[in-house]
Design a protein around this motif. Structure first.
Motif, PDB file in Angstrom:
ATOM      1  N   GLU A 298      37.317  85.894  72.326  1.00  0.00           N
ATOM      2  CA  GLU A 298      38.750  85.716  72.120  1.00  0.00           C
ATOM      3  C   GLU A 298      39.164  86.055  70.691  1.00  0.00           C
ATOM      4  O   GLU A 298      40.242  86.617  70.454  1.00  0.00           O
ATOM      5  N   HIS A 299      38.280  85.790  69.734  1.00  0.00           N
ATOM      6  CA  HIS A 299      38.574  86.094  68.344  1.00  0.00           C
ATOM      7  C   HIS A 299      38.477  87.599  68.084  1.00  0.00           C
ATOM      8  O   HIS A 299      39.259  88.160  67.314  1.00  0.00           O
ATOM      9  N   LEU A 300      37.523  88.248  68.740  1.00  0.00           N
ATOM     10  CA  LEU A 300      37.425  89.710  68.637  1.00  0.00           C
ATOM     11  C   LEU A 300      38.676  90.366  69.211  1.00  0.00           C
ATOM     12  O   LEU A 300      39.203  91.330  68.639  1.00  0.00           O
ATOM     13  N   LEU A 301      39.161  89.851  70.335  1.00  0.00           N
ATOM     14  CA  LEU A 301      40.370  90.405  70.951  1.00  0.00           C
ATOM     15  C   LEU A 301      41.578  90.218  70.032  1.00  0.00           C
ATOM     16  O   LEU A 301      42.356  91.155  69.820  1.00  0.00           O
ATOM     17  N   LEU A 302      41.734  89.027  69.484  1.00  0.00           N
ATOM     18  CA  LEU A 302      42.839  88.783  68.546  1.00  0.00           C
ATOM     19  C   LEU A 302      42.757  89.724  67.343  1.00  0.00           C
ATOM     20  O   LEU A 302      43.773  90.299  66.919  1.00  0.00           O
ATOM     21  N   ALA A 303      41.573  89.885  66.801  1.00  0.00           N
ATOM     22  CA  ALA A 303      41.395  90.760  65.637  1.00  0.00           C
ATOM     23  C   ALA A 303      41.665  92.218  65.998  1.00  0.00           C
ATOM     24  O   ALA A 303      42.234  92.968  65.200  1.00  0.00           O
ATOM     25  N   ALA A 304      41.282  92.629  67.202  1.00  0.00           N
ATOM     26  CA  ALA A 304      41.546  94.006  67.637  1.00  0.00           C
ATOM     27  C   ALA A 304      43.049  94.268  67.706  1.00  0.00           C
ATOM     28  O   ALA A 304      43.521  95.342  67.323  1.00  0.00           O
ATOM     29  N   LEU A 305      43.799  93.276  68.163  1.00  0.00           N
ATOM     30  CA  LEU A 305      45.243  93.450  68.299  1.00  0.00           C
ATOM     31  C   LEU A 305      45.960  93.545  66.952  1.00  0.00           C
ATOM     32  O   LEU A 305      47.126  93.926  66.900  1.00  0.00           O
ATOM     33  N   ARG A 306      45.254  93.240  65.870  1.00  0.00           N
ATOM     34  CA  ARG A 306      45.817  93.436  64.528  1.00  0.00           C
ATOM     35  C   ARG A 306      45.924  94.925  64.199  1.00  0.00           C
ATOM     36  O   ARG A 306      46.505  95.291  63.192  1.00  0.00           O
ATOM     37  N   HIS A 307      45.321  95.765  65.025  1.00  0.00           N
ATOM     38  CA  HIS A 307      45.298  97.220  64.806  1.00  0.00           C
ATOM     39  C   HIS A 307      45.957  97.919  66.001  1.00  0.00           C
ATOM     40  O   HIS A 307      45.303  98.672  66.733  1.00  0.00           O
ATOM     41  N   PRO A 308      47.256  97.695  66.196  1.00  0.00           N
ATOM     42  CA  PRO A 308      47.927  98.143  67.421  1.00  0.00           C
ATOM     43  C   PRO A 308      48.034  99.653  67.601  1.00  0.00           C
ATOM     44  O   PRO A 308      48.280 100.112  68.715  1.00  0.00           O
ATOM     45  N   ALA A 309      47.820 100.408  66.562  1.00  0.00           N
ATOM     46  CA  ALA A 309      47.904 101.859  66.680  1.00  0.00           C
ATOM     47  C   ALA A 309      46.552 102.502  66.964  1.00  0.00           C
ATOM     48  O   ALA A 309      46.485 103.701  67.257  1.00  0.00           O
ATOM     49  N   GLN A 310      45.490 101.741  66.899  1.00  0.00           N
ATOM     50  CA  GLN A 310      44.136 102.279  67.092  1.00  0.00           C
ATOM     51  C   GLN A 310      43.818 102.418  68.581  1.00  0.00           C
ATOM     52  O   GLN A 310      44.315 101.660  69.406  1.00  0.00           O
ATOM     53  N   PRO A 311      42.957 103.377  68.928  1.00  0.00           N
ATOM     54  CA  PRO A 311      42.555 103.524  70.329  1.00  0.00           C
ATOM     55  C   PRO A 311      41.939 102.230  70.862  1.00  0.00           C
ATOM     56  O   PRO A 311      41.167 101.569  70.167  1.00  0.00           O
ATOM     57  N   GLY A 312      42.280 101.874  72.053  1.00  0.00           N
ATOM     58  CA  GLY A 312      41.818 100.615  72.650  1.00  0.00           C
ATOM     59  C   GLY A 312      42.894  99.566  72.508  1.00  0.00           C
ATOM     60  O   GLY A 312      43.580  99.243  73.477  1.00  0.00           O
ATOM     61  N   PRO A 313      43.098  99.045  71.289  1.00  0.00           N
ATOM     62  CA  PRO A 313      44.192  98.095  71.110  1.00  0.00           C
ATOM     63  C   PRO A 313      45.558  98.705  71.469  1.00  0.00           C
ATOM     64  O   PRO A 313      46.417  98.024  72.019  1.00  0.00           O
ATOM     65  N   ALA A 314      45.748 100.002  71.193  1.00  0.00           N
ATOM     66  CA  ALA A 314      47.027 100.652  71.510  1.00  0.00           C
ATOM     67  C   ALA A 314      47.309 100.599  73.010  1.00  0.00           C
ATOM     68  O   ALA A 314      48.453 100.408  73.426  1.00  0.00           O
ATOM     69  N   THR A 315      46.280 100.750  73.814  1.00  0.00           N
ATOM     70  CA  THR A 315      46.453 100.668  75.271  1.00  0.00           C
ATOM     71  C   THR A 315      46.880  99.266  75.673  1.00  0.00           C
ATOM     72  O   THR A 315      47.787  99.093  76.496  1.00  0.00           O
ATOM     73  N   LEU A 316      46.245  98.261  75.078  1.00  0.00           N
ATOM     74  CA  LEU A 316      46.617  96.873  75.377  1.00  0.00           C
ATOM     75  C   LEU A 316      48.070  96.600  74.975  1.00  0.00           C
ATOM     76  O   LEU A 316      48.823  95.973  75.732  1.00  0.00           O
ATOM     77  N   VAL A 317      48.463  97.091  73.805  1.00  0.00           N
ATOM     78  CA  VAL A 317      49.829  96.897  73.325  1.00  0.00           C
ATOM     79  C   VAL A 317      50.819  97.583  74.273  1.00  0.00           C
ATOM     80  O   VAL A 317      51.863  97.021  74.602  1.00  0.00           O
ATOM     81  N   ARG A 318      50.472  98.776  74.719  1.00  0.00           N
ATOM     82  CA  ARG A 318      51.333  99.500  75.660  1.00  0.00           C
ATOM     83  C   ARG A 318      51.525  98.705  76.950  1.00  0.00           C
ATOM     84  O   ARG A 318      52.570  98.773  77.590  1.00  0.00           O
ATOM     85  N   LEU A 319      50.530  97.908  77.317  1.00  0.00           N
ATOM     86  CA  LEU A 319      50.614  97.074  78.518  1.00  0.00           C
ATOM     87  C   LEU A 319      51.322  95.740  78.259  1.00  0.00           C
ATOM     88  O   LEU A 319      51.402  94.895  79.140  1.00  0.00           O
TER      89      LEU A 319
END
Length: 184
Positions: free
Chosen positions: A31-52
């Protein structure tokens, strides 16, 4: 293995420790890795999550809801079971708060410094991110690999957080892979 991480993927690993610390958790989890990933919303992977529609705020709420259910705190079912034994959990909390201060029975929180170890499931995500990198013939572990590793986890906490966010792991894995193919 850490030397194979891109700058942004390293930031996720470091950010996960900050997330765990800020939430007062004893271990760094998925859960902490996921939260930290979302701090980078323009990066591949997190960007897909943000788009959703996944945001740091919605993720933090999902984590709080899931962890509260996992965290050893007594919930309504526990209070009812104790009530059948003649024990009023709320009365005990009120008396403890009155005698020892508000939140006396709450779990202790970690300080602002000090190393927080990785939970086995978070270590597994990092291993899976390496496997994703190898499968794609990529040289560096990027944010997309970390998110793909997260989406491959099948533990209760990870699946519960993703479910609360409306994420179907296999569907999102395919979306990320499609995004990566489109960017290539």
């Amino acid at each position: 293995m850490f030397e194979r991480f891109s700058k942004e993927a390293r930031a996720i690993v470091i950010g996960a420790q900050e997330e765990a610390r800020s939430l007062g958790h004893e271990r760094i989890g998925t859960e902490h890795l996921l939260l930290a990933a979302l701090r980078h919303p323009a990066q591949p992977g997190p960007a897909t999550l943000v788009r959703l529609g996944v945001t740091v705020t919605s993720c933090r709420a999902a984590v709080a809801a899931v962890v509260a259910g996992e965290g050893g705190e007594l919930g309504p079912e526990d209070a009812e079971a104790l009530r059948t034994l003649g024990i009023d959990l709320e009365e005990i909390r009120r008396r403890a708060d009155s005698s020892f201060g508000s939140g006396a029975l709450d779990a202790p929180r970690r300080g602002r410094s000090g190393h927080i170890p990785f939970a086995a499931r978070a270590k597994k995500v990092l291993e899976l991110s390496l496997r994703e990198t190898t499968a794609r013939n990529d040289r560096r572990i990027g944010t997309e690999h970390v998110v793909l590793g997260l989406l491959r986890m099948d533990d209760k906490i990870t699946l519960s957080v993703l479910d609360r966010l409306g994420i179907v792991p296999t569907d999102v894995q395919e979306l990320i892979r499609a995004d990566l193919r489109g960017a290539a």
